[in-house]
Motif scaffolding. Structure first.
Motif, mmCIF file in Angstrom:
data_model
loop_
_atom_site.group_PDB
_atom_site.id
_atom_site.type_symbol
_atom_site.label_atom_id
_atom_site.label_comp_id
_atom_site.label_asym_id
_atom_site.label_seq_id
_atom_site.Cartn_x
_atom_site.Cartn_y
_atom_site.Cartn_z
ATOM 1 N N ASP A 1 39.253 0.592 25.140
ATOM 2 C CA ASP A 1 40.602 0.273 24.687
ATOM 3 C C ASP A 1 40.706 -1.176 24.239
ATOM 4 O O ASP A 1 41.587 -1.511 23.444
ATOM 5 N N TRP B 1 50.481 -1.345 25.184
ATOM 6 C CA TRP B 1 50.148 -0.571 26.372
ATOM 7 C C TRP B 1 51.323 -0.558 27.330
ATOM 8 O O TRP B 1 51.939 -1.581 27.594
ATOM 9 N N ARG C 1 43.035 1.994 31.493
ATOM 10 C CA ARG C 1 42.424 1.373 30.326
ATOM 11 C C ARG C 1 40.959 1.053 30.583
ATOM 12 O O ARG C 1 40.584 0.639 31.689
ATOM 13 N N ALA D 1 47.992 -6.682 26.392
ATOM 14 C CA ALA D 1 48.746 -5.463 26.712
ATOM 15 C C ALA D 1 50.008 -5.359 25.865
ATOM 16 O O ALA D 1 50.366 -4.282 25.378
#
Length: 420
Positions: A271, A409, A191, A404
């Motif tokens: 990201d 993710w 990321r 996250a």
């Protein structure tokens, strides 16, 4: 689970609390997973559980006395410190926590802890009032700011008769964290994230400027935590009280205009963007090329609005006929002194961010310049996470975990210390 920890050496520190008996189960679990476990006990710990028990379970001699050197070819506490892939202290009493925070080395365990460069994981266990004492909380904040990891204490019946937080986490909980630290995939690997930090400055002349109280510590903690969790980190920072963390790309942007340009240039490839900087809302309408000389008894300054970086990010994300771009995930900060929730939710909606991290900077010991913080995190549905006062590093780790999760993710990448 198999031999997940094969090839890893764990130094297990045991201190003098009633929960020391749980360390036997913890040692056994770690050995069964293939780890080499080297046990170090304080004198107090030996009053609760015999060293012979841990020696039998670990299949290695137990270190208890810094002056008891069995092998003349090595200095024992240095040998242990160097061999460790991870040091675990469970239970960790208020005493050992204080020693760690203040660099005291007066027994085998505290000396080994001071000598090691390995990651350190502690599992506090003590009376609820001891755990909440300002001195203990400050020591935990200090350790958290240095990157020490924690397994939070449990809540329940304590040995002293109280019911509250302070119980040692169960051995299986500690083992799970150990596995994540030593063998887990880094949750932010692959990321690219951008963090802003510090307080922008708006110059009146070559020697004077307008700024705010931001130290950059929260932004630095976010950048450092993201780095350790595997991310490729760009840190865009203005005026700060100290040097930025190593291992990240640093872009210096003193003013709001320079910070806006740096952020927007890099935005499409990120990201996530976490905007922790305190950006000046206004700048002088005129910047003097030379030092302004003292003149009349009063002086009037004309200020004009600075660009709103978080708003510009939101506008860019929704520039395609109101449909949000896939990335980045955007988090803003709101430092407030009144009506924190109302202001945070209003900011979230106006700036079209994914999350707003709000704190009441009028509280003592949190916010600007402090090593600790206490925040509430808001999403479109309202409050999603409340974090009581703790080190900014610990706050940062929890925020990345939330980001996250919300961004969907999935961990990727190789092994290393990177558990959230």
């Amino acid at each position: 689970m198999g031999k997940l920890l094969e090839g890893k050496t764990i130094v297990l520190g045991i201190t003098g609390g009633i929960a020391a008996y749980k360390a036997a189960t913890l040692c056994s679990r770690l050995v069964s997973l293939g780890a080499t476990v080297r046990v170090v006990m304080t004198e107090g710990a030996t009053k609760f559980i015999a060293p012979l028990t841990l020696q039998t379970l670990s299949r290695h001699p137990v270190a208890t006395d810094v002056f008891d050197e069995h092998d003349a070819s090595v200095v024992q506490h240095i040998d242990l410190a160097d061999a460790a892939d991870l040091v675990v202290v469970a239970p960790a009493t208020a005493n050992i926590i204080a020693k760690m925070a203040h660099g005291i080395a007066d027994d085998m365990l505290s000396t080994t802890l001071l000598a090691t460069t390995a990651p350190v994981l502690i599992a506090p266990a003590m009376n609820v009032h001891m755990l909440q004492h300002p001195a203990v909380m400050a020591n935990l904040d200090t350790l958290g700011s240095r990157g020490v990891r924690f397994v939070e204490s449990g809540t329940g019946q304590l040995a002293c008769g109280y019911v509250g937080k302070g119980r040692l986490a169960e051995p299986d909980e500690i083992v799970e964290v150990v596995i994540s630290l030593l063998k887990g995939k880094k949750p932010l690997a692959g990321r690219k994230v951008l963090v802003t930090a510090g307080g922008t400055i708006e110059r009146l002349d070559p020697v004077r400027y307008i700024t705010n109280d931001s130290s950059g510590k929260m932004g630095f903690a976010l950048a450092e935590a993201a780095r350790d969790l595997g991310a490729d980190v760009t840190l865009v920072c203005a005026r700060t009280d100290g040097p930025p963390p190593s291992g990240v790309t640093v872009v210096r942007t003193p003013s709001a205009g320079e910070m806006l340009a740096a952020v927007m240039e890099r935005l499409p490839e990120m990201d996530a963007v976490v905007k922790a900087a305190a950006v000046a809302d206004y700048r002088p309408a005129e910047r003097h090329e030379n030092k302004m000389k003292k003149g009349a008894e009063t002086m009037t300054l004309t200020l004009v609005r600075n660009p709103d970086i978080l708003q510009e990010i939101g506008n860019w994300r929704y520039s395609d006929e109101g449909n949000p771009r896939r990335s980045p995930f955007v988090v803003g900060f709101a430092a407030e002194t009144t009506d924190v929730e109302r202001h945070a939710l209003d900011k979230l909606a106006r700036k079209r961010a994914d999350l707003i991290v709000a704190n009441d900077v009028s509280q003592e010991g949190v916010g600007f310049g402090a090593d600790s913080n206490a925040v509430n995190v808001y999403g479109a549905e309202g409050l999603v996470l409340a974090l009581d006062r703790q080190s900014k590093r610990r706050i940062a780790e929890r925020l990345w975990q939330l980001i996250a999760d919300r961004a969907g993710w999935k961990p990727s990448g190789g092994e290393g210390v990177g558990a959230l």
